[in-house]
Motif scaffolding. Structure first.
Motif, PDB file in Angstrom:
ATOM      1  N   SER A  91      93.615  40.008  48.758  1.00  0.00           N
ATOM      2  CA  SER A  91      93.978  39.170  49.902  1.00  0.00           C
ATOM      3  C   SER A  91      93.194  37.868  49.803  1.00  0.00           C
ATOM      4  O   SER A  91      92.154  37.807  49.160  1.00  0.00           O
ATOM      5  CB  SER A  91      93.626  39.880  51.210  1.00  0.00           C
ATOM      6  N   SER A  92      93.707  36.831  50.444  1.00  0.00           N
ATOM      7  CA  SER A  92      92.973  35.575  50.457  1.00  0.00           C
ATOM      8  C   SER A  92      91.645  35.778  51.181  1.00  0.00           C
ATOM      9  O   SER A  92      91.612  36.340  52.284  1.00  0.00           O
ATOM     10  CB  SER A  92      93.787  34.488  51.165  1.00  0.00           C
ATOM     11  N   PRO A  93      90.516  35.384  50.591  1.00  0.00           N
ATOM     12  CA  PRO A  93      89.211  35.632  51.207  1.00  0.00           C
ATOM     13  C   PRO A  93      89.092  34.973  52.582  1.00  0.00           C
ATOM     14  O   PRO A  93      89.560  33.846  52.778  1.00  0.00           O
ATOM     15  CB  PRO A  93      88.221  35.003  50.218  1.00  0.00           C
ATOM     16  N   PRO A  94      88.468  35.646  53.535  1.00  0.00           N
ATOM     17  CA  PRO A  94      88.314  35.090  54.885  1.00  0.00           C
ATOM     18  C   PRO A  94      87.255  33.996  54.930  1.00  0.00           C
ATOM     19  O   PRO A  94      86.365  33.938  54.070  1.00  0.00           O
ATOM     20  CB  PRO A  94      87.858  36.308  55.697  1.00  0.00           C
ATOM     21  N   PRO A  95      87.323  33.115  55.928  1.00  0.00           N
ATOM     22  CA  PRO A  95      86.279  32.097  56.097  1.00  0.00           C
ATOM     23  C   PRO A  95      84.921  32.748  56.356  1.00  0.00           C
ATOM     24  O   PRO A  95      84.815  33.690  57.152  1.00  0.00           O
ATOM     25  CB  PRO A  95      86.754  31.300  57.317  1.00  0.00           C
ATOM     26  N   PHE A  96      83.902  32.246  55.708  1.00  0.00           N
ATOM     27  CA  PHE A  96      82.552  32.786  55.879  1.00  0.00           C
ATOM     28  C   PHE A  96      82.122  32.753  57.340  1.00  0.00           C
ATOM     29  O   PHE A  96      81.518  33.707  57.848  1.00  0.00           O
ATOM     30  CB  PHE A  96      81.572  31.988  55.019  1.00  0.00           C
ATOM     31  N   LEU A  97      82.455  31.655  58.025  1.00  0.00           N
ATOM     32  CA  LEU A  97      82.008  31.498  59.413  1.00  0.00           C
ATOM     33  C   LEU A  97      82.758  32.400  60.380  1.00  0.00           C
ATOM     34  O   LEU A  97      82.386  32.491  61.549  1.00  0.00           O
ATOM     35  CB  LEU A  97      82.130  30.031  59.842  1.00  0.00           C
ATOM     36  N   SER A  98      83.786  33.087  59.894  1.00  0.00           N
ATOM     37  CA  SER A  98      84.523  34.018  60.758  1.00  0.00           C
ATOM     38  C   SER A  98      83.970  35.437  60.665  1.00  0.00           C
ATOM     39  O   SER A  98      84.340  36.291  61.470  1.00  0.00           O
ATOM     40  CB  SER A  98      86.010  34.039  60.371  1.00  0.00           C
ATOM     41  N   LEU A  99      83.104  35.687  59.694  1.00  0.00           N
ATOM     42  CA  LEU A  99      82.601  37.046  59.484  1.00  0.00           C
ATOM     43  C   LEU A  99      81.619  37.422  60.587  1.00  0.00           C
ATOM     44  O   LEU A  99      80.720  36.657  60.928  1.00  0.00           O
ATOM     45  CB  LEU A  99      81.920  37.161  58.122  1.00  0.00           C
ATOM     46  N   SER A 100      81.796  38.616  61.117  1.00  0.00           N
ATOM     47  CA  SER A 100      80.975  39.051  62.253  1.00  0.00           C
ATOM     48  C   SER A 100      79.843  39.980  61.849  1.00  0.00           C
ATOM     49  O   SER A 100      78.942  40.230  62.622  1.00  0.00           O
ATOM     50  CB  SER A 100      81.856  39.752  63.298  1.00  0.00           C
ATOM     51  N   CYS A 101      79.912  40.515  60.619  1.00  0.00           N
ATOM     52  CA  CYS A 101      78.821  41.377  60.172  1.00  0.00           C
ATOM     53  C   CYS A 101      78.678  41.274  58.665  1.00  0.00           C
ATOM     54  O   CYS A 101      79.595  40.856  57.966  1.00  0.00           O
ATOM     55  CB  CYS A 101      79.041  42.826  60.603  1.00  0.00           C
ATOM     56  N   ALA A 102      77.508  41.658  58.161  1.00  0.00           N
ATOM     57  CA  ALA A 102      77.156  41.415  56.771  1.00  0.00           C
ATOM     58  C   ALA A 102      78.009  42.184  55.776  1.00  0.00           C
ATOM     59  O   ALA A 102      78.117  41.792  54.620  1.00  0.00           O
ATOM     60  CB  ALA A 102      75.684  41.752  56.551  1.00  0.00           C
ATOM     61  N   ASP A 103      78.629  43.295  56.197  1.00  0.00           N
ATOM     62  CA  ASP A 103      79.359  44.108  55.233  1.00  0.00           C
ATOM     63  C   ASP A 103      80.818  43.704  55.095  1.00  0.00           C
ATOM     64  O   ASP A 103      81.576  44.356  54.405  1.00  0.00           O
ATOM     65  CB  ASP A 103      79.252  45.597  55.589  1.00  0.00           C
ATOM     66  N   GLN A 104      81.243  42.628  55.770  1.00  0.00           N
ATOM     67  CA  GLN A 104      82.601  42.135  55.606  1.00  0.00           C
ATOM     68  C   GLN A 104      82.685  41.267  54.358  1.00  0.00           C
ATOM     69  O   GLN A 104      81.679  40.824  53.818  1.00  0.00           O
ATOM     70  CB  GLN A 104      83.037  41.336  56.834  1.00  0.00           C
ATOM     71  N   GLY A 105      83.891  41.001  53.913  1.00  0.00           N
ATOM     72  CA  GLY A 105      84.078  40.141  52.755  1.00  0.00           C
ATOM     73  C   GLY A 105      83.975  40.879  51.446  1.00  0.00           C
ATOM     74  O   GLY A 105      83.577  40.291  50.443  1.00  0.00           O
ATOM     75  N   GLY A 106      84.325  42.169  51.439  1.00  0.00           N
ATOM     76  CA  GLY A 106      84.212  42.965  50.230  1.00  0.00           C
ATOM     77  C   GLY A 106      85.124  42.516  49.108  1.00  0.00           C
ATOM     78  O   GLY A 106      84.870  42.814  47.945  1.00  0.00           O
ATOM     79  N   GLN A 107      86.215  41.805  49.443  1.00  0.00           N
ATOM     80  CA  GLN A 107      87.115  41.268  48.422  1.00  0.00           C
ATOM     81  C   GLN A 107      86.907  39.778  48.218  1.00  0.00           C
ATOM     82  O   GLN A 107      87.705  39.114  47.581  1.00  0.00           O
ATOM     83  CB  GLN A 107      88.573  41.544  48.793  1.00  0.00           C
ATOM     84  N   GLY A 108      85.797  39.284  48.746  1.00  0.00           N
ATOM     85  CA  GLY A 108      85.482  37.876  48.568  1.00  0.00           C
ATOM     86  C   GLY A 108      85.292  37.151  49.886  1.00  0.00           C
ATOM     87  O   GLY A 108      85.596  37.686  50.959  1.00  0.00           O
ATOM     88  N   VAL A 109      84.801  35.944  49.785  1.00  0.00           N
ATOM     89  CA  VAL A 109      84.534  35.122  50.957  1.00  0.00           C
ATOM     90  C   VAL A 109      84.876  33.673  50.619  1.00  0.00           C
ATOM     91  O   VAL A 109      84.667  33.219  49.495  1.00  0.00           O
ATOM     92  CB  VAL A 109      83.044  35.200  51.371  1.00  0.00           C
ATOM     93  N   ASN A 110      85.401  32.964  51.591  1.00  0.00           N
ATOM     94  CA  ASN A 110      85.708  31.546  51.430  1.00  0.00           C
ATOM     95  C   ASN A 110      84.652  30.731  52.174  1.00  0.00           C
ATOM     96  O   ASN A 110      84.532  30.825  53.395  1.00  0.00           O
ATOM     97  CB  ASN A 110      87.111  31.242  51.977  1.00  0.00           C
ATOM     98  N   PHE A 111      83.886  29.925  51.433  1.00  0.00           N
ATOM     99  CA  PHE A 111      82.809  29.127  52.007  1.00  0.00           C
ATOM    100  C   PHE A 111      83.209  27.662  52.198  1.00  0.00           C
ATOM    101  O   PHE A 111      82.410  26.861  52.701  1.00  0.00           O
ATOM    102  CB  PHE A 111      81.576  29.180  51.089  1.00  0.00           C
TER     103      PHE A 111
END
Length: 357
Positions: A91-111
């Protein structure tokens, strides 16, 4: 619907079918995650969380995105990074600033942050590239703490690091550009690339091994530039500056590949892809190369794209959505050529081959 509009729609449909068909068969070309850095060409919503940053979280942005949602992407639909992530099986990585906890973004992060550049002085009230890399350092530290150094290193070494930045730096610097001054252009390029080289090395030290670097565009052909030229032509000085940056970026990547063990890359040559489109636009279904789809005034580029703006109905025929940013149709073509294309468009290997390496 006219013949040209039907041709454009058919080309986009066939391109999408071909691209998605290739994705379904690319089972070996997978990545555990995609990490994204850069500017508005890859920002999928980080600036929504910054009070004074430029934003695109209002209609008609996103008019062709699923649900017609204005997500913060600078375009009418998907960006190239969305399509590349899908091609990598993610999936397209979510925005870093949208993450609510440290364990999110397992398939990547968009900074990425719209308006940012390589240089810290490019853009205001945005997340600089320097800060984006610091944010990734925090993420990778949490990853290491949760999974152990060995597992984290293996995960990152197989992941894709997608970087699209530099256009804003060059555009800002061009404000003082003296026409025909090659020395000044080379000095601008060198200043930006010195910083960019340090940023790439830092990402490498943090565990990155597979890099996709998206080249700068022919920004001398953007509607916001063309509107200032009496006959609406491209600005050759700005395009020459971008060409010099492209050439120097490729040389830098070749140098880093020799210098850093395990450093692998694919350079997506947006400059060359755009030249290909401009040389035979009807082949790719494009009929409007100069004007923006959404905006106001001359070439629809004197005023920004706003909720009150009129916008074109035949978006698949337009090269530009607003005065600066490409349409979804262009991103589809760029992504396909970057992911599966020949060395002319993706050097020294395309993204599919990079993932398999």
């Amino acid at each position: 619907m006219g013949k040209l509009q039907k041709a454009a729609t058919l080309f986009l449909f066939l391109s999408l079918v071909s691209f998605l068909s290739n994705l379904l068969t690319a089972t070996t070309a997978t990545s555990p995650a995609v990490f994204v850095f850069g500017d508005s060409t890859v920002d999928v919503g980080n600036n929504n969380f910054l009070p004074n940053a430029p934003k695109a979280n209002f209609p008609p942005y996103g008019v062709d995105y699923p649900g017609r949602i204005p997500t913060g992407r600078y375009g009418n639909g998907f960006l190239g990074v969305d399509l590349v992530a899908r091609a990598a099986g993610l999936s397209s990585p979510p925005p870093f600033l949208s993450l609510s906890c440290a364990d999110q973004g397992g398939q990547g992060v968009n900074f990425a942050s719209a308006g940012s550049g390589v240089l810290d002085t490019t853009g205001t009230s945005v997340v600089t590239m320097t800060q984006q890399i610091k944010d990734f350092s925090t993420f990778s530290g949490n990853l290491t703490a949760a999974n152990g150094a060995g597992s984290a290193a293996a995960f990152l070494s197989k992941s894709l690091f997608y970087i699209s930045v530099g256009n804003n730096d060059l555009f800002v610097s061009s404000a003082v550009l003296i026409p025909g001054n090659s020395t000044q252009k080379d000095e601008i390029v060198a200043a930006v690339l010195r910083q960019f080289a340090d940023q790439l090395r830092t990402l490498y030290q943090l565990g990155a091994r597979k890099f996709v670097v998206v080249g700068t565009a022919l920004f001398g052909c953007n509607p916001i530039v063309r509107r200032t030229v009496p006959d609406g032509a491209c600005n050759p000085e700005l395009n020459d500056l971008s060409l010099r940056y492209k050439t120097a970026t490729r040389a830098l990547l070749e140098q880093l590949a020799m210098e850093l063990e395990g450093f692998k890359y694919s350079f997506s040559d947006v400059f060359e892809i755009t030249i290909q489109i401009l040389s035979d636009p009807q082949k790719y279904g494009f009929t409007e190369l100069a004007a923006a789809c959404c905006g106001s005034g001359r070439l629809n580029a004197e005023g920004p794209c706003t909720p009150n703006s009129t916008y074109c109905g035949d978006r698949n025929q337009y090269l530009f959505w607003d005065g600066i940013h490409a349409t979804q149709a262009v991103w589809l073509l760029r992504s396909r050529l970057s992911f599966y294309g020949p060395r002319r468009f993706a050097y020294p290997v395309n993204i599919h081959s990079l993932l398999e390496s």
